[in-house]
Enzyme design. Structure first.
Site, mmCIF file in Angstrom:
data_model
loop_
_atom_site.group_PDB
_atom_site.id
_atom_site.type_symbol
_atom_site.label_atom_id
_atom_site.label_comp_id
_atom_site.label_asym_id
_atom_site.label_seq_id
_atom_site.Cartn_x
_atom_site.Cartn_y
_atom_site.Cartn_z
ATOM 1 N N TYR A 121 0.867 -1.195 0.000
ATOM 2 C CA TYR A 121 0.000 0.000 0.000
ATOM 3 C C TYR A 121 0.896 1.235 0.000
ATOM 4 C CZ TYR A 121 -3.005 3.699 1.840
ATOM 5 O OH TYR A 121 -3.677 4.875 2.008
ATOM 6 N N GLU A 210 -3.638 7.392 -3.988
ATOM 7 C CA GLU A 210 -3.490 6.147 -3.241
ATOM 8 C C GLU A 210 -3.373 4.957 -4.188
ATOM 9 O OE1 GLU A 210 -5.982 4.722 0.508
ATOM 10 O OE2 GLU A 210 -6.945 4.106 -1.358
#
Ligand code: GDP
Ligand code: MN
Length: 401
Positions: A121, A210
């Site tokens: 991530y 993101e």
């Protein structure tokens, strides 16, 4: 909510908070591609036959991905692997038209399927409290980042970037070492992606970039498998290419957001955000605002519950409406407790940094307690009023001012 680096939220045109515009995954990936961040090859399709043609063009196994402005599509059944073009046509048929938490799927992204060895991530968001961009990286990707933050906070590496100094190789090194990435080839690829993501974030005046998951393939290649790109609405005039990406065919995005959050909301076109508890009182509030010469921006009913969580959700929807200039809370406490509503308002102020003037009229169960909480918090933009009519007058006045 987040704002753009270098500009306080209050310096947005009209003195209002920066507003977020979410892009679809395929649009986010298009921007990633322009900044040199590796993504899979893909095509957008709006019908099963389109999808099949796209798959034929790409060749080999593909993944069919619902394009909606909400996360957790995988869990909701909006992402399916497909081996053959016929298979793709069938999967696209299932996914198109599907409802994913209040969002109807009108487009799918057909992408060459990736083999996944690991899921990481990576994100950059603007951190309001620190007034700086915040980099976050963890090797525990593919799941909700809030889960990682809650269950294993040590696995999440957080690092601020001084906007005047910019993002430097040491930032990326600190992220990869902090997360325990040992393979030098992988470190190098991730570091390059961090630098490019920061460039994209600043270059497109984003509020959030993101990548979840950022994958490592069995061959050791690092690639963005998903993209969440949120830009600042107020900066769109400087980015005509992004302004063009704004979805015109999606039904009212505010109403979709409201459905997702379980908020009863109807968009109107004035500038006074109206919030009441119970349909009758809310309708009466809309009428009173109109009666004193104002124009309601919405009808929003907190329902019988009106717990703090519900108030936060409702405010999230209301402040996303760029026309809203003031907010009027008209609460008659019965089952709904006024102190709960007051807590919700204060939580929302803290979490989202709302700067709109808010007029609150509390009556009924725990009204005094509610008013006391609001007064003690001493937020400059919160005004309490004793009656429905005075509350409406004040809200209309503040919307004009
Ligand atoms: P989200 O659920 O809305 O966040 O959608 P994502 O794009 O993040 O996809 C969810 C999950 O689907 C990923 O974490 C992967 O596990 C899986 N997935 C997506 N694309 C591929 C792919 O190309 N190959 C494989 N094997 N899995 C994929
Ligand atoms: Mn994802």
């Amino acid at each position: 909510m987040v704002a753009h680096p270098g500009r306080g939220p209050e310096s947005a045109p009209g003195g209002r908070l920066a507003r977020a515009l979410d892009l679809y995954e395929f649009q986010g990936k298009e921007l990633f591609r322009r900044y040199g961040i590796p993504v899979s090859e893909g095509r957008v399709a709006t019908s099963p036959t389109n999808a099949r043609a796209a798959a034929e063009e790409l060749g080999g196994p593909v993944v069919v991905k619902a394009q909606v402005l909400t996360g957790g599509r995988g869990k909701a059944g909006g992402i399916k692997l497909a081996e053959t073009p016929a298979d793709v046509e069938a999967r696209a048929g299932e996914i198109l038209g599907m409802d994913i938490r209040g969002h109807t799927v009108r487009k799918v992204l057909i992408e060459r399927a990736s083999d996944i060895e690991r899921e990481y991530y990576l994100s950059i968001a603007f951190d309001r409290s620190a007034k700086q961009p915040l980099l976050m990286f963890t090797t525990q990707g593919g799941v909700d980042i809030e889960e990682v933050a809650a269950s294993s906070p040590d696995a999440l590496v957080r690092l601020h970037v001084d906007p005047l100094e910019g993002c430097h190789p040491w930032h990326a090194r600190r992220l990869v070492y902090g997360a325990g990435i040992e393979d030098p080839a992988e470190q190098k690829q991730i570091a390059a992606i961090v630098a490019k993501l920061y460039e994209a974030f600043v270059g497109r005046e984003a509020m959030l970039c993101e990548i979840n998951p950022l994958i490592v393939t069995p061959e050791g290649e690092v690639r963005a498998l998903d993209a969440k790109f949120t830009v600042d609405d107020n900066a769109l005039f400087r980015h005509p290419d992004i302004a063009e990406m704004r979805d015109v065919d999606a039904a009212d995005p505010l109403e979709a957001l409201a459905r997702e959050k379980d908020v009863t909301y109807v968009k109107l076109d004035g500038d006074v955000g109206v919030l009441g508890n119970g349909a009758g009182l809310t309708m009466a509030t809309v009428d009173v605002v109109t009666f004193v010469g104002g124009r309601p921006a919405d009808f929003c009913d907190l329902g019988g519950g009106g717990d703090a969580q519900g108030v936060v959700a409702a405010l999230e929807v209301i402040v996303r409406d760029p026309q809203v200039r003031s907010i009027y809370f008209n609460i008659f406490g019965g089952i709904t407790r006024c102190d709960e509503v007051a807590r919700g308002i204060l939580q929302a102020l803290e979490r989202m940094g709302i700067e709109h003037p808010i007029v609150v009229r509390l009556d009924g169960t725990n009204a005094e307690e509610g008013r006391r909480l609001l007064e003690e918090a001493g937020a400059a933009n919160v005004h309490t009023q004793a009656t429905m009519l005075d509350g409406a007058r004040r809200a209309v006045e503040l919307a004009a001012g």
